[in-house]
Design a protein around this motif. Sequence first.
Motif, short mmCIF file in Angstrom:
data_model
loop_
_atom_site.label_atom_id
_atom_site.label_comp_id
_atom_site.label_asym_id
_atom_site.label_seq_id
_atom_site.Cartn_x
_atom_site.Cartn_y
_atom_site.Cartn_z
N MET A 1 0.85 -1.20 0.00
CA MET A 1 0.00 0.00 0.00
C MET A 1 0.88 1.24 0.00
O MET A 1 1.73 1.41 0.86
CB MET A 1 -0.87 -0.01 1.26
N THR A 2 0.69 2.07 -0.98
CA THR A 2 1.46 3.32 -0.99
C THR A 2 0.65 4.40 -0.30
O THR A 2 -0.55 4.53 -0.53
CB THR A 2 1.77 3.74 -2.44
N ILE A 3 1.31 5.15 0.56
CA ILE A 3 0.63 6.21 1.30
C ILE A 3 0.74 7.51 0.51
O ILE A 3 1.82 7.88 0.05
CB ILE A 3 1.27 6.37 2.69
N GLN A 4 -0.38 8.20 0.35
CA GLN A 4 -0.35 9.55 -0.24
C GLN A 4 -0.12 10.54 0.89
O GLN A 4 -0.99 10.77 1.71
CB GLN A 4 -1.70 9.85 -0.91
N PHE A 5 1.09 11.10 0.93
CA PHE A 5 1.38 12.04 2.02
C PHE A 5 0.71 13.38 1.76
O PHE A 5 0.83 13.94 0.68
CB PHE A 5 2.89 12.20 2.18
N ARG A 6 0.01 13.88 2.76
CA ARG A 6 -0.72 15.14 2.61
C ARG A 6 0.22 16.33 2.76
O ARG A 6 1.11 16.33 3.58
CB ARG A 6 -1.83 15.24 3.64
N ASN A 7 -0.04 17.35 1.97
CA ASN A 7 0.68 18.60 2.13
C ASN A 7 -0.20 19.50 2.98
O ASN A 7 -1.25 19.96 2.54
CB ASN A 7 0.92 19.20 0.73
N GLU A 8 0.19 19.72 4.23
CA GLU A 8 -0.72 20.38 5.17
C GLU A 8 0.08 21.05 6.29
O GLU A 8 1.27 20.80 6.45
CB GLU A 8 -1.68 19.35 5.78
N THR A 9 -0.59 21.90 7.06
CA THR A 9 0.09 22.65 8.12
C THR A 9 -0.60 22.44 9.47
O THR A 9 -1.80 22.16 9.53
CB THR A 9 0.09 24.16 7.82
N PHE A 10 0.20 22.60 10.52
CA PHE A 10 -0.28 22.47 11.90
C PHE A 10 -0.21 23.82 12.61
O PHE A 10 -0.15 23.88 13.83
CB PHE A 10 0.58 21.45 12.65
N ARG A 11 -0.16 24.90 11.87
CA ARG A 11 -0.02 26.24 12.44
C ARG A 11 -0.56 27.24 11.42
O ARG A 11 -0.86 26.86 10.27
CB ARG A 11 1.43 26.54 12.77
N ASN A 12 -0.70 28.48 11.81
CA ASN A 12 -1.17 29.57 10.94
C ASN A 12 -2.48 29.24 10.24
O ASN A 12 -3.54 29.35 10.83
CB ASN A 12 -0.08 29.96 9.93
N PHE B 1 -3.59 26.27 9.33
CA PHE B 1 -4.13 24.98 9.80
C PHE B 1 -4.86 24.21 8.70
O PHE B 1 -6.06 23.97 8.76
CB PHE B 1 -5.10 25.19 10.97
N THR B 2 -4.11 23.78 7.70
CA THR B 2 -4.77 23.02 6.62
C THR B 2 -4.83 21.53 6.92
O THR B 2 -5.31 20.74 6.10
CB THR B 2 -4.03 23.23 5.28
N GLY C 1 -17.23 22.32 15.74
CA GLY C 1 -17.00 21.04 15.07
C GLY C 1 -15.70 20.99 14.30
O GLY C 1 -15.07 19.94 14.17
N GLU C 2 -15.28 22.12 13.78
CA GLU C 2 -14.01 22.14 13.05
C GLU C 2 -12.84 22.58 13.91
O GLU C 2 -11.69 22.23 13.63
CB GLU C 2 -14.12 23.05 11.82
N LYS C 3 -13.14 23.35 14.98
CA LYS C 3 -12.05 23.90 15.81
C LYS C 3 -11.51 22.87 16.80
O LYS C 3 -10.29 22.73 16.97
CB LYS C 3 -12.58 25.09 16.62
N ILE C 4 -12.42 22.19 17.52
CA ILE C 4 -11.95 21.31 18.58
C ILE C 4 -11.51 19.98 18.00
O ILE C 4 -12.24 19.37 17.20
CB ILE C 4 -13.07 21.05 19.61
N HIS C 5 -10.33 19.56 18.42
CA HIS C 5 -9.78 18.28 17.96
C HIS C 5 -9.58 17.34 19.12
O HIS C 5 -9.10 17.73 20.18
CB HIS C 5 -8.44 18.51 17.25
N LEU C 6 -9.96 16.11 18.89
CA LEU C 6 -9.60 15.06 19.84
C LEU C 6 -8.12 14.76 19.59
O LEU C 6 -7.71 14.53 18.44
CB LEU C 6 -10.47 13.82 19.60
N ARG C 7 -7.34 14.85 20.66
CA ARG C 7 -5.90 14.68 20.55
C ARG C 7 -5.57 13.40 21.30
O ARG C 7 -5.73 13.32 22.51
CB ARG C 7 -5.21 15.87 21.19
N VAL C 8 -5.13 12.40 20.58
CA VAL C 8 -4.86 11.10 21.20
C VAL C 8 -3.37 10.81 21.13
O VAL C 8 -2.73 11.01 20.10
CB VAL C 8 -5.64 9.98 20.50
#
Lengths: 321, 346, 203
Positions: free
Chosen positions: B1-12, B14-15, B257-264
Motif C-alpha cells: 500500500m502506498t501512502i499519499q502524504f498530505r501537504n498540510e500545516t499544523f499552524r497559521n 491549519f490546513t 466542530g471544526e475547531k476542537i480536535h480530539l488529541r490522542v
Amino acid sequence: MSASDNLIPVIVSKVVEVNSIIKRFEFKHINGDALPAFSGGAHIVVEMIDGATKRKNAYSLMSSPFKLGQYAISVRREDDGRGGSKFMHEKVVPGMEMKISAPVNLFALDLRAKKHLMIAGGIGITPFMAQMTQATELGLPFELHYAARSASQAAYMGSLKAQFGDAVACYCADIGDRLNLEALLSDQPLGTHVYVCGPKGMIEAVVQTATNLGWPAAHIHFEHFLSPPMGKAFSVHLAKAGIDIDVGPEQSLLEAIEASGTPVNCLCRAGACGQCETQIVACDGDITHNDHWLEDDQRASKKFIMPCVSRFSGKRLELDL
Amino acid sequence: MTIQFRNETFRNDFTYANSPGNIPRFPFPFPEDEYMYSTNVEPHHATRVGSPFEHGFDVDEHYVAEMKDRALVLADDPGRCQALPHMETAGWDFVELVMVSKARDYPDLFELTMEGDQWHWINKPLQIDDKFTFGDASTLPCHPMEYIGRQVQGDHAILDQRDGNLWLDAGIITAQADWSLDFDVGMNFFEWHAPVPLAHELGVFQRALKFLLSLPQGQPSRRLNWTLTVNPRLDTSPENYPKWGPDKLSVTPDNIGEKIHLRVELQTFWRLPRSNAILFPIRTYLMAMNEVVTQPKWGRRLHRVIRDLRPELVEYKGLSRYHPMLVEWLSKYDDGAPTSPGIFPD
Amino acid sequence: MSESLIEERFLSRLTDGPLAIAPGLAHYFVADASGAECIIRVAQSAPKGFIEKVHILYVPTPGENALITALYALGAKQFEHVPTIDEAIIKLGDWLSDAKMGSQLYLAGTEGLIGKAVAKGEECGLDHTAVQCEQRGSLARRVQCVHCKTMIENVTTQPTKCPSCDLLLLVRDHYSRRLAAFQGVCINAEDPSEVVEIKEVFK
C-alpha cells in the motif's frame, strides 16, 4: 508477562573446561542470526530439560556486548545444589539445542559515573567481563578488584590481567592476599559507583562498609547469585486458577507454578527483582523466605511470598494466582 | 500500500485534515462510555491490519507534514531536543530500533543495509540517503537521537533506568500536550509527573513504574492517552502557551466542530538493549469533532465521556472554557443507543 | 492547566528538615544568612573529632560579622566566607572536585542557595540523597520563565511578572533540581485582558 515467555532457540557451539569447577558454554542462534543486543551486567535464563524435570537458571552474560554472533556464560558446578549446574556440567555438549531468554539487566552500569569500581568474588566475575568490555569501548574509567580462594579456582584471572593490565587487581586467599575494603572505599573520587558480585558475605561487607563510610545507596550496586534453595516437597492451592500444585524438593515454587500453565511475572529468578511478589490468600504453616525483596513486616504478615526462592511447610498455602 | 502524504500545516492556516479513508483508523481512546485514569497498558503487538497498531512505528498520511513541523519547532527552539551526556548509547539504540522496524514494515518507503557497523539508510518520503558508522556520532550530522527523531512521527522521550526509578534524561519533544522537556529533563518518574492530579493518589504511577522497570526486551507495550486541542496544532508546549492559549476564546457553537480536535497519544514503551533505557514514543493523532462524529459509535461515546468527566480533569486538561458548549454540541450526535465494546468503529 | 490555581502535589521538590549528622568521611556545610545558626547547632552537638572533617562555606548578610566569628570559632578543617551565593557555588565546585566518596553536603539558608548548591553537587557526582537541606530566611523562589527561559531571582509574589518578556507568570510547585528553579507559566495566556491580583506569598 516475563522475559522467559519468548525463548530464543540456540545451539551450544562450544563447551570449555575453565578449571576443575567451572565450565564455559557458548550459544549461537539456531538460525545463525545475531542474538539480541545487551549491556554489561545482563543475564539470560537458560531452560534445562532434564528428562521430566524442567529447570530455569539465570546466568550472567560474560561475552562482549559488541559481538552478538554468540553468547557466553560460565557455570560453577554446585554438587549439593538442586541439579541445574550439574546438568550443565554433565549433560550439555556442543551441538545440543537449548532455549534461552532475551537478556535482562538488573546490574547495569550507571553511565553517569565518574568511575566504575568493580568488586568480584569467585564466579561473580562473569558480569564484570561484559561490563569491562563495554566500559573499554565507551571510554569509561573502571577498576576491577577480583578476589578468589586460589589462583587455580579464579576463572579468567590471568587473561583479565593480560587484557586490562593495571585496571585489574587480584587477591588470592590461599597466599594471604586480602582485599582491604575500607581502604579501597575510602579513597574513591566523588562520583564513583561501586559494583559487587560474589558470595553473600562479600556483598554484605561491601554494602556495609560503603554505607558506613557515607556512600549513598544509589552508588552501591550488587547482584546476588542465588539459585533457588531446595527443601521438602509441598503443595499449594492457586486460588484464581482453582488448582492444587505440587512442588518437588528440587523444584522452586515458581517453576511449579509455571509448569501448571499459570502466568507469573519474573525477571531474576533469584529473589531480588521483586517481580514475582505474590499475595497469600491463606497460610496455615511456615514460609521460609529466602528473598532479598520483602520487608520484615511483610514477611511477618504472612501476606506475601516470592515464589522464585521461598518455600512453605505446613498444612495449607493458598496463593492469589 | 502506498501512502499519499498530505501537504498540510499544523499552524497559521491549519490546513491539516484526515482524508475520509484515514478516519476509521484513528486510535479512538475510549473503550467504554466513561473515562477514568488507569494505566491500561497492553502488549504492543501487531493488531488489525490497517490500524495504527499494525506496526511498531506507524507511518500515516501526515508523516511528511509532521516532520516539517518538527523542523520548524527545532529551528525556533533547539531546547526541545536535549540529551544528558550519558544518553548517547540510548540514542543509538533508538536509531537501530526505528530503522530496523521501518525498513521491515514499510519496505517501499525505507531501506536499511547493514554491513557490520557500516550502515546505509534510505528514507524515500523525506529524501534522505545517508551512510554512517553505527556507534560513531561523528558520522552523523547531529546526535543520534535527534537524527532519527527528525524522521519518526511522535515525540520521543528516553528514560534511563537506575536506582529503582526511571529518569527523563533525553528527549525530542515538539508536539507535546503542555509539558516542558527543557524544564523536566533529568527528573525521575515521580518528579516529572508531579503536576498530574489524582493519579498519585490512585497509585497509578507506582504501578506504572513497577511495570516499566520490568519491561523485557522485544516485548513493547502501549497505552492511549487523550486531551482536546483547539485547532490541529501539534506544538501545544508551555513555551508557546501565549500563542495557543488564546485559541480557546475563538471557539463558538458555529465553529466548534471544526475547531476542537480530539488529541490522542499512542504511548508505547520499548526496552532498549544496549543502554538498558526505555524508549517512550508519544505519538499524537488529531481529529476534528466533525470527523469524529462521522463514526456514529464514536459520536455517542464521546458525548457521554465528555459530559461525565470529573471536574478536576476538566480543569487539568484545560477544557473549562468550552466544556459546556462542547457537551451541548456533542449531544446532537447521541441518540442514547447502546455502544459496542472496544475502540474500533462499528 | 494554568488557567486554574490547582494546588499541585509537590513531588518534584527537594526535601527539607533539620540538619543531622550522617556517616561520612568529609562533611561540607554551605550556608547563607541565618543558616549559619544551623551549622553552629549541628557542630555543638557533634561527637568528638567531627569538626576535624568539616568544611564550611558561608555567605554572610552584608554588615553582619557576629556569625562569621562564631563559625570561625568552631575550628573546622576549612572555613571560608564569600560575599555572594554565586561565588560560594563556584568555591563549592572547587572543593568537591577534589572530594572523595563518603562526602556529605549540608545546606542551610535561602531557597536560592540551597537550589544552586544541590545542582552543583549533582554536577560533581554527589548524589542528591547525600545532601541535606534546612531552609532558613527568605522563602523567595528562583523561577524559570518557561516562555523566554529567563531565570528570575528572589520571586516573592504569586503571580510574578517576567522582567524579560513581561508575561505574568504563575509560579508552579514544580521544581527542577537541575535548573535549581521553579517553573513559571503565563497565568492569563488564554485571555491576556484578564486581571489577576498579585499577592506576596513567598516571604
